[in-house]
Design a protein around this motif. Sequence first.
Motif, PDB file in Angstrom:
ATOM      1  N   ALA A 164       0.833  -1.210   0.000  1.00  0.00           N
ATOM      2  CA  ALA A 164       0.000   0.000   0.000  1.00  0.00           C
ATOM      3  C   ALA A 164       0.862   1.253   0.000  1.00  0.00           C
ATOM      4  O   ALA A 164       0.570   2.217  -0.714  1.00  0.00           O
ATOM      5  CB  ALA A 164      -0.934  -0.008   1.205  1.00  0.00           C
ATOM      6  N   VAL A 165       1.930   1.240   0.777  1.00  0.00           N
ATOM      7  CA  VAL A 165       2.844   2.388   0.813  1.00  0.00           C
ATOM      8  C   VAL A 165       3.503   2.567  -0.549  1.00  0.00           C
ATOM      9  O   VAL A 165       3.592   3.685  -1.070  1.00  0.00           O
ATOM     10  CB  VAL A 165       3.900   2.214   1.936  1.00  0.00           C
ATOM     11  N   TYR A 166       3.950   1.476  -1.155  1.00  0.00           N
ATOM     12  CA  TYR A 166       4.567   1.569  -2.482  1.00  0.00           C
ATOM     13  C   TYR A 166       3.582   2.137  -3.501  1.00  0.00           C
ATOM     14  O   TYR A 166       3.916   3.029  -4.272  1.00  0.00           O
ATOM     15  CB  TYR A 166       5.058   0.199  -2.953  1.00  0.00           C
ATOM     16  N   GLY A 167       2.353   1.607  -3.492  1.00  0.00           N
ATOM     17  CA  GLY A 167       1.347   2.095  -4.434  1.00  0.00           C
ATOM     18  C   GLY A 167       1.010   3.555  -4.213  1.00  0.00           C
ATOM     19  O   GLY A 167       0.798   4.305  -5.169  1.00  0.00           O
ATOM     20  N   GLY A 168       0.977   3.993  -2.952  1.00  0.00           N
ATOM     21  CA  GLY A 168       0.674   5.399  -2.661  1.00  0.00           C
ATOM     22  C   GLY A 168       1.792   6.335  -3.075  1.00  0.00           C
ATOM     23  O   GLY A 168       1.562   7.360  -3.713  1.00  0.00           O
ATOM     24  N   VAL A 169       3.014   5.975  -2.737  1.00  0.00           N
ATOM     25  CA  VAL A 169       4.155   6.850  -3.062  1.00  0.00           C
ATOM     26  C   VAL A 169       4.413   6.876  -4.570  1.00  0.00           C
ATOM     27  O   VAL A 169       4.751   7.915  -5.129  1.00  0.00           O
ATOM     28  CB  VAL A 169       5.422   6.408  -2.283  1.00  0.00           C
ATOM     29  N   SER A 170       4.216   5.736  -5.236  1.00  0.00           N
ATOM     30  CA  SER A 170       4.458   5.683  -6.684  1.00  0.00           C
ATOM     31  C   SER A 170       3.328   6.331  -7.481  1.00  0.00           C
ATOM     32  O   SER A 170       3.483   6.575  -8.676  1.00  0.00           O
ATOM     33  CB  SER A 170       4.638   4.236  -7.135  1.00  0.00           C
ATOM     34  N   GLY A 171       2.193   6.605  -6.851  1.00  0.00           N
ATOM     35  CA  GLY A 171       1.076   7.230  -7.539  1.00  0.00           C
ATOM     36  C   GLY A 171       0.094   6.245  -8.142  1.00  0.00           C
ATOM     37  O   GLY A 171      -0.903   6.644  -8.753  1.00  0.00           O
TER      38      GLY A 171
END
Length: 196
Positions: free
Chosen positions: A149-156
């Motif tokens: 979830a953090v990766y998806g949020g930071v990557s957009g």
Amino acid sequence: MTSNPSDRELRWAGLLVAVLLAALALLAVASWALASLGLSVESLFSDESLRWLFSSQMINAVVPVGQWVLLAAVVVGAIGYSGLTAQVPRLNNALVTASLTFAACLAVLALLFFASGSPLRSATGRLFPTPFLSGFIRALAVSLILAAAVYGGVSGKLRTWQHYFSLLFIGIQRFAPWLVVSVLAALLYHIFCYVI
């Protein structure tokens, strides 16, 4: 990652379900036939077997397989939907942040399990055996989902609450046929063990 199983997967899963259902039917008839010949086999049509099939013991036997397959589907779906496996991720802010999130979760888990006086140790204070080891695996899965979830949020890739919510069920949607196959296989296994 696509959110639906492919036609090929559906054909294979459908074939496996048909085979498992046929095996269940054959097992029921064979158990009746062998029991009527006087062999030490429990007929699935006996009163005791019918009570067992409708008891909570039967459900309790099948549920663990379903819960582990369900958890694996959620984790794999979350990692795929977050974009983490879309291509080989290069070292960027999203990957570093997700890695740090996962490392922080692992550190908290290590403190919860390995610190002396931890409430998650056994009654004797030992690590093995302890009833909380299966909880450790679930917490590890939640850590992977959080990192995704953090990766998806930071990557957009994940922008709205609906995207984050989809992260939790996309794997279930994707791997639902295999969940059915695994539960039926567990059911067949436990019925077979009961009959013999």
